[in-house]
Design an enzyme around this catalytic site. Structure first.
Site, PDB file in Angstrom:
ATOM      1  N   CYS A  87       0.821  -1.214   0.000  1.00 50.93           N
ATOM      2  CA  CYS A  87       0.000   0.000   0.000  1.00 50.93           C
ATOM      3  C   CYS A  87       0.855   1.265   0.000  1.00 50.93           C
ATOM      4  O   CYS A  87       0.342   2.364  -0.218  1.00 50.93           O
ATOM      5  CB  CYS A  87      -0.923   0.015   1.206  1.00 50.93           C
ATOM      6  SG  CYS A  87      -1.816  -1.527   1.467  1.00 50.93           S
ATOM      7  N   CYS A 210     -13.357   0.598   7.879  1.00 50.34           N
ATOM      8  CA  CYS A 210     -12.531   0.004   6.830  1.00 50.34           C
ATOM      9  C   CYS A 210     -12.655   0.793   5.530  1.00 50.34           C
ATOM     10  O   CYS A 210     -13.758   1.188   5.139  1.00 50.34           O
ATOM     11  CB  CYS A 210     -12.956  -1.443   6.565  1.00 50.34           C
ATOM     12  SG  CYS A 210     -13.042  -2.492   8.037  1.00 50.34           S
ATOM     13  N   LYS A 331     -10.313   6.141   3.752  1.00 49.64           N
ATOM     14  CA  LYS A 331     -11.635   5.711   4.211  1.00 49.64           C
ATOM     15  C   LYS A 331     -12.748   6.179   3.285  1.00 49.64           C
ATOM     16  O   LYS A 331     -13.671   5.426   2.985  1.00 49.64           O
ATOM     17  CB  LYS A 331     -11.884   6.243   5.636  1.00 49.64           C
ATOM     18  CG  LYS A 331     -13.285   5.974   6.167  1.00 49.64           C
ATOM     19  CD  LYS A 331     -13.552   4.478   6.305  1.00 49.64           C
ATOM     20  CE  LYS A 331     -15.016   4.158   6.494  1.00 49.64           C
ATOM     21  NZ  LYS A 331     -15.788   4.222   5.255  1.00 49.64           N
ATOM     22  N   HIS A 335      -8.974   3.692  -1.827  1.00 52.23           N
ATOM     23  CA  HIS A 335      -7.622   3.145  -1.664  1.00 52.23           C
ATOM     24  C   HIS A 335      -7.246   2.230  -2.831  1.00 52.23           C
ATOM     25  O   HIS A 335      -7.174   1.010  -2.668  1.00 52.23           O
ATOM     26  CB  HIS A 335      -7.540   2.389  -0.340  1.00 52.23           C
ATOM     27  CG  HIS A 335      -6.184   1.865   0.006  1.00 52.23           C
ATOM     28  ND1 HIS A 335      -5.010   2.427  -0.463  1.00 52.23           N
ATOM     29  CD2 HIS A 335      -5.807   0.805   0.792  1.00 52.23           C
ATOM     30  CE1 HIS A 335      -3.980   1.747   0.013  1.00 52.23           C
ATOM     31  NE2 HIS A 335      -4.430   0.765   0.768  1.00 52.23           N
TER      32      HIS A 335
END
Length: 388
Positions: A87, A210, A331, A335
């Site tokens: 990430c 998440c 959030k 992502h």
């Protein structure tokens, strides 16, 4: 030698079944060029180097994925390197671009990131996310990415006897910011009750704690001081710090901190000759709400255990003393793994140059970006300053 961000752009983040990783990258590339006042088709004569961050979710174009997107936008004659750090791939791509400029090897470098994550099954995507942990002992033993961060959350709230509602407050803040961002994947507001009472994903994490899995791309142009002089807007990269750590959470000495973030932040502050109290705005890696709380402490914004108080007092709200994740963060904004760290720099550039629209924070002179790979196996921090 100083390095400057002189252009920045990104695609919308979300689910785009009619787009490819090439077309998403082209959108970000075009916007970055135009933000710098350049004609995209002429950049092949200007760009000396390209660095592209991507994990390669779904297995598409694993080999030469960097050149695959740069050739699509006409940069097939430009040296291109793919960076993979889970990430944190995008943030490390920006770091590599800065290093190329500061070394004197290049005057203008493209740093980009791209990921397509929504065209595979949920099980396949979960597998790809899982390999960013310690594969043999975490992924293959059944621990999901959410499960790893759930362990961190449980340890944190136990250690500090804190209220997990702090994670719901992170979600509410970031959704409020994302609702102002037309490129956000989940661009809607939520209530504290929504974020507190959502279905459990991995206790104590629920759905609103998440981030989504997203498609998207982001690109920034990094220039030398000489090259930057011709651009109307140039944001100085005042400091960069990076660190790696043990990949598996179970191998580390602490579950309530990400040591790589601390080390990277300390190096970035030292390079910029500042302290954390001199940061006006930050984009931090909130793949899960607990990650944002840990970031407050690891970046020196508050003492260990004080993050819940910081969020409750509104310090990190858009109109607070130190706004965090004005873009909506992972959030709400989304992502797309390889694009995330570059997208953070896009938001910092827009805020520092007054281009952030409804999200604009007044009097931003210095911004920080914080990008993490996996659960903390790698981290990179950039400090950026308004130069003009």
């Amino acid at each position: 030698m100083d390095a400057y961000v002189v252009g920045a752009g990104q695609s919308a983040f979300g689910s785009f079944p009619d787009e490819s990783y090439r077309s998403l990258f082209e959108t970000a590339y075009t916007q970055a060029a135009e933000s710098a006042g350049l004609v995209p088709s002429t950049l092949s004569d200007r760009v000396d180097e390209a660095v592209v961050g991507t994990l390669g979710v779904g297995g598409r174009q694993i080999g030469l994925s960097g050149p695959a997107v740069t050739e699509h936008v006409g940069l097939d004659g430009v040296p291109c390197t793919r960076v993979e750090n889970a990430c944190g791939a995008g943030g490390f791509a920006v770091r590599s671009a800065v290093q190329a400029v500061k070394s004197g090897m290049a005057d203008l470098v493209l740093a980009g990131g791209v990921e397509v994550m929504t065209d595979t099954s949920a099980d396949t995507t979960k597998w790809w996310l899982g390999v960013s942990g310690e594969t043999a002992w975490e992924r293959l033993s059944g621990t999901t990415f959410a499960g790893v961060y759930a362990q961190m959350a449980s340890a944190y709230f136990d250690a500090y006897d804190a209220d997990p509602e702090a994670m719901a407050r992170v979600a509410v803040k970031n959704h409020a910011n994302g609702a102002r961002n037309p490129k956000a994947h989940l661009g809607f507001e939520c209530t504290l009750a929504d974020a507190r009472d959502a279905p459990t994903v991995a206790d104590p994490l629920n759905l609103y704690h998440c981030c989504p899995t997203s498609d998207g791309a982001a690109v920034v142009l990094v220039a030398s001081e000489t090259a930057a002089a011709e651009f109307d807007d140039a944001v100085r990269v005042a400091g960069v710090g990076a660190a790696s750590d043990r990949v598996g959470l179970f191998e580390r000495d602490t579950y309530t901190s990400i040591p790589a973030s601390r080390t990277a932040a300390e190096a970035a502050y030292e390079a910029a000759d500042i302290g954390p109290d001199q940061i006006d705005l930050a984009e931090v890696h909130d793949c899960f709400a607990i990650a944002e709380l840990l970031a407050y402490e690891d970046l020196g914004f508050c003492a260990p255990g004080a993050a819940p108080d910081l969020i409750e007092r509104g310090v990190t709200d858009r109109d607070g003393d130190r706004p965090v994740n004005t873009s909506g963060g992972l959030k709400s904004k989304g992502h797309p793994i390889g694009a995330t760290g570059v997208g953070q720099v896009v938001e910092a550039f827009d805020q520092l140059t007054g281009r952030a629209g409804d999200r604009q924070v007044a009097d931003v002179g210095r911004a920080l970006t914080h990008n993490v790979g996996g659960s903390g196996g790698a981290a990179v921090v950039h400090v950026l300053e308004a130069d003009r």
